[in-house]
Design a protein around this motif. Structure first.
Motif, PDB file in Angstrom:
ATOM      1  N   LEU A   1       0.834  -1.198   0.000  1.00 55.20           N
ATOM      2  CA  LEU A   1       0.000   0.000   0.000  1.00 55.20           C
ATOM      3  C   LEU A   1       0.870   1.249   0.000  1.00 55.20           C
ATOM      4  CD1 LEU A   1      -2.949   1.048   0.206  1.00 55.20           C
ATOM      5  CD2 LEU A   1      -2.593   1.196   2.679  1.00 55.20           C
ATOM      6  N   THR A   2       0.811   2.006  -1.087  1.00 60.93           N
ATOM      7  CA  THR A   2       1.488   3.295  -1.164  1.00 60.93           C
ATOM      8  C   THR A   2       0.425   4.374  -1.143  1.00 60.93           C
ATOM      9  OG1 THR A   2       3.301   2.347  -2.458  1.00 60.93           O
ATOM     10  CG2 THR A   2       3.062   4.731  -2.510  1.00 60.93           C
ATOM     11  N   GLU A   3       0.577   5.319  -0.229  1.00 56.46           N
ATOM     12  CA  GLU A   3      -0.472   6.305   0.003  1.00 56.46           C
ATOM     13  C   GLU A   3       0.000   7.702  -0.362  1.00 56.46           C
ATOM     14  OE1 GLU A   3      -3.015   5.677   3.439  1.00 56.46           O
ATOM     15  OE2 GLU A   3      -2.582   7.723   4.080  1.00 56.46           O
ATOM     16  N   ILE A   4      -0.944   8.585  -0.622  1.00 57.47           N
ATOM     17  CA  ILE A   4      -0.646   9.995  -0.846  1.00 57.47           C
ATOM     18  C   ILE A   4      -1.204  10.781   0.332  1.00 57.47           C
ATOM     19  CG2 ILE A   4      -0.906  11.975  -2.372  1.00 57.47           C
ATOM     20  CD1 ILE A   4       0.617   9.718  -3.680  1.00 57.47           C
ATOM     21  N   ALA A   5      -0.333  11.503   1.028  1.00 57.10           N
ATOM     22  CA  ALA A   5      -0.766  12.419   2.086  1.00 57.10           C
ATOM     23  C   ALA A   5      -0.874  13.819   1.482  1.00 57.10           C
ATOM     24  CB  ALA A   5       0.232  12.415   3.233  1.00 57.10           C
ATOM     25  N   PHE A   6      -1.874  14.566   1.946  1.00 55.49           N
ATOM     26  CA  PHE A   6      -2.105  15.911   1.431  1.00 55.49           C
ATOM     27  C   PHE A   6      -2.015  16.931   2.565  1.00 55.49           C
ATOM     28  CE2 PHE A   6      -4.406  13.049  -1.437  1.00 55.49           C
ATOM     29  CZ  PHE A   6      -3.979  13.498  -2.678  1.00 55.49           C
TER      30      PHE A   6
ATOM     31  N   THR B   1      -3.851  22.045   7.576  1.00 56.11           N
ATOM     32  CA  THR B   1      -4.516  20.764   7.817  1.00 56.11           C
ATOM     33  C   THR B   1      -3.828  19.644   7.052  1.00 56.11           C
ATOM     34  OG1 THR B   1      -6.653  21.846   8.164  1.00 56.11           O
ATOM     35  CG2 THR B   1      -6.683  19.502   7.622  1.00 56.11           C
ATOM     36  N   LEU B   2      -3.426  18.594   7.776  1.00 55.80           N
ATOM     37  CA  LEU B   2      -2.895  17.378   7.181  1.00 55.80           C
ATOM     38  C   LEU B   2      -4.047  16.423   6.905  1.00 55.80           C
ATOM     39  CD1 LEU B   2      -0.564  15.357   6.501  1.00 55.80           C
ATOM     40  CD2 LEU B   2      -0.576  14.738   8.941  1.00 55.80           C
TER      41      LEU B   2
ATOM     42  N   ARG C   1       8.806  11.824   7.797  1.00 57.61           N
ATOM     43  CA  ARG C   1       9.544  13.056   8.063  1.00 57.61           C
ATOM     44  C   ARG C   1       9.174  14.149   7.062  1.00 57.61           C
ATOM     45  NH1 ARG C   1      15.392  10.195   9.371  1.00 57.61           N
ATOM     46  NH2 ARG C   1      14.975   9.749  11.580  1.00 57.61           N
ATOM     47  N   GLU C   2       8.868  13.769   5.820  1.00 57.15           N
ATOM     48  CA  GLU C   2       8.403  14.760   4.844  1.00 57.15           C
ATOM     49  C   GLU C   2       7.044  15.326   5.268  1.00 57.15           C
ATOM     50  OE1 GLU C   2       8.436  12.861   1.057  1.00 57.15           O
ATOM     51  OE2 GLU C   2      10.634  12.708   0.971  1.00 57.15           O
ATOM     52  N   VAL C   3       6.177  14.466   5.779  1.00 56.90           N
ATOM     53  CA  VAL C   3       4.890  14.933   6.301  1.00 56.90           C
ATOM     54  C   VAL C   3       5.114  15.895   7.465  1.00 56.90           C
ATOM     55  CG1 VAL C   3       2.823  14.193   7.565  1.00 56.90           C
ATOM     56  CG2 VAL C   3       3.558  12.929   5.533  1.00 56.90           C
ATOM     57  N   LEU C   4       6.008  15.540   8.371  1.00 60.05           N
ATOM     58  CA  LEU C   4       6.266  16.363   9.552  1.00 60.05           C
ATOM     59  C   LEU C   4       6.938  17.690   9.214  1.00 60.05           C
ATOM     60  CD1 LEU C   4       7.395  13.498  11.938  1.00 60.05           C
ATOM     61  CD2 LEU C   4       5.377  14.956  12.250  1.00 60.05           C
ATOM     62  N   ALA C   5       7.474  17.811   8.027  1.00 60.81           N
ATOM     63  CA  ALA C   5       8.069  19.081   7.602  1.00 60.81           C
ATOM     64  C   ALA C   5       7.003  20.129   7.292  1.00 60.81           C
ATOM     65  CB  ALA C   5       8.958  18.865   6.382  1.00 60.81           C
ATOM     66  N   TRP C   6       5.757  19.678   7.073  1.00 59.70           N
ATOM     67  CA  TRP C   6       4.668  20.619   6.843  1.00 59.70           C
ATOM     68  C   TRP C   6       4.266  21.287   8.164  1.00 59.70           C
ATOM     69  CZ3 TRP C   6       1.712  16.349   3.807  1.00 59.70           C
ATOM     70  CH2 TRP C   6       2.134  16.347   2.467  1.00 59.70           C
TER      71      TRP C   6
END
Length: 231
Positions: free
Chosen positions: A128-133, A140-141, A192-197
Motif C-alpha cells: 500500500l502506497t499512500e498519498i498524504a495531502f 490541515t494534514l 519526516r516529509e509529512v512532519l516538515a509541513w
C-alpha cells in the motif's frame, strides 16, 4: 452532509465496514483558490451531497488516498461531473481499469492545485502506497489508511479495533500496517516529509478529526518508527 471545518475546507463522514468492523471513512473537500473543488477519498455521491458540492462550486478534481478505500465511488463523480479530472494513487490504475485517469499522483503537486494543496508519497509498505495531502491555508494534514484516529466518541466496534490495533486516542497506522512494512527507511523518510509541513489539524482516513496538536500527535503515533535514526 458536509461539515465545515475551516475556510474553504469541509469533510463528509460515511460508514465503511472492513473485515467485519465498522471503521467509517472521511472525505475531504477543498475549495481551490482558482475555483472548483478538490475532493479527496470521495464519498457516495448522493443527491444531497451533490447539491452541497454544486453550491460550493462543483467538482474539478477527485483524488484517492490510495488504492485501498479512497477510490470508492469515483465512477459516480465521473458520470456526474464529465469535466472533472480523476487522479490515480499508486497502483490504482490496474485495480480500476474501468476508469480513465487524467494524471497519476506522486510527491509533486500539480500546478492546478499546488497553490492550496501540497502532497507527498508515503512509501515503504509491502503493498500500500499512500498519498498524504496538506491544505496550506488551514494548516490541515489529510491522511488515509496510515492515519487512524480513534476516540471515545467513535463507534464501539471502532473503539475495540482501535485499542487492539494501537490507534486508540492516537494518530497513526494500525498494527497490521506496521507488521507489513517492507522498507522502514523509506517509510521513515516519508513521515519526516509529512512532519516538515506546518500543520496543526489532522483529518484521518478513519476515526475523528483532530482539531489541534496534530504535529505532536503524528510524532507520538509514529514513535515506533521515528525513534531510530537508521536510514
Amino acid at each position: 452532509m458536509l461539515t465545515h471545518l475551516d475556510t474553504n475546507l469541509w469533510i463528509c463522514e460515511e460508514p465503511l465496514r472492513f473485515f467485519g468492523f465498522e471503521i467509517g471513512r472521511i472525505t475531504t473537500v477543498v475549495r481551490l483558490s482558482s475555483g472548483g473543488l478538490f475532493v479527496q477519498s470521495p464519498a457516495r455521491l448522493t443527491p444531497e451531497l451533490k447539491r452541497e458540492l454544486d453550491d460550493l462550486g462543483g467538482v474539478r478534481f477527485v483524488a484517492p488516498a490510495s488504492k485501498l478505500h479512497g477510490h470508492l465511488y469515483m465512477e459516480q463523480y465521473r458520470d456526474a461531473y464529465p469535466d472533472a479530472k480523476l487522479l490515480a494513487a499508486p497502483g490504482l490504475a490496474s485495480r480500476r481499469s474501468d476508469l480513465v485517469f487524467d494524471s497519476y499522483l506522486g510527491s509533486v503537486p500539480d500546478p492546478r492545485w499546488s497553490a492550496d494543496v501540497d502532497q507527498t508519497v508515503i512509501a515503504g509498505h509491502r503493498w500500500l502506497t499512500e498519498i498524504a495531502f496538506f491544505h496550506r491555508p488551514s494548516r490541515t494534514l489529510v491522511l488515509g489508511d496510515v492515519g487512524y484516529h480513534v476516540t471515545p466518541e467513535s463507534p464501539l466496534s471502532l473503539r475495540l479495533l482501535g485499542r487492539a490495533a494501537g490507534v486508540y486516542e492516537r494518530v497513526g497506522a494500525p498494527v497490521d500496517f506496521r507488521l507489513t512494512v517492507s522498507n522502514e527507511a523509506a517509510l521513515r523518510r516519508s513521515i519526516r516529509e509529512v512532519l516538515a509541513w506546518d500543520f496543526d489539524r489532522v483529518i484521518p482516513g478513519h476515526g475523528s478529526v483532530l482539531e489541534s496538536g496534530g504535529r505532536e500527535a503524528v510524532l507520538d503515533g509514529f514513535d515506533w518508527l521515528l525513534r531510530t535514526t537508521e536510514e
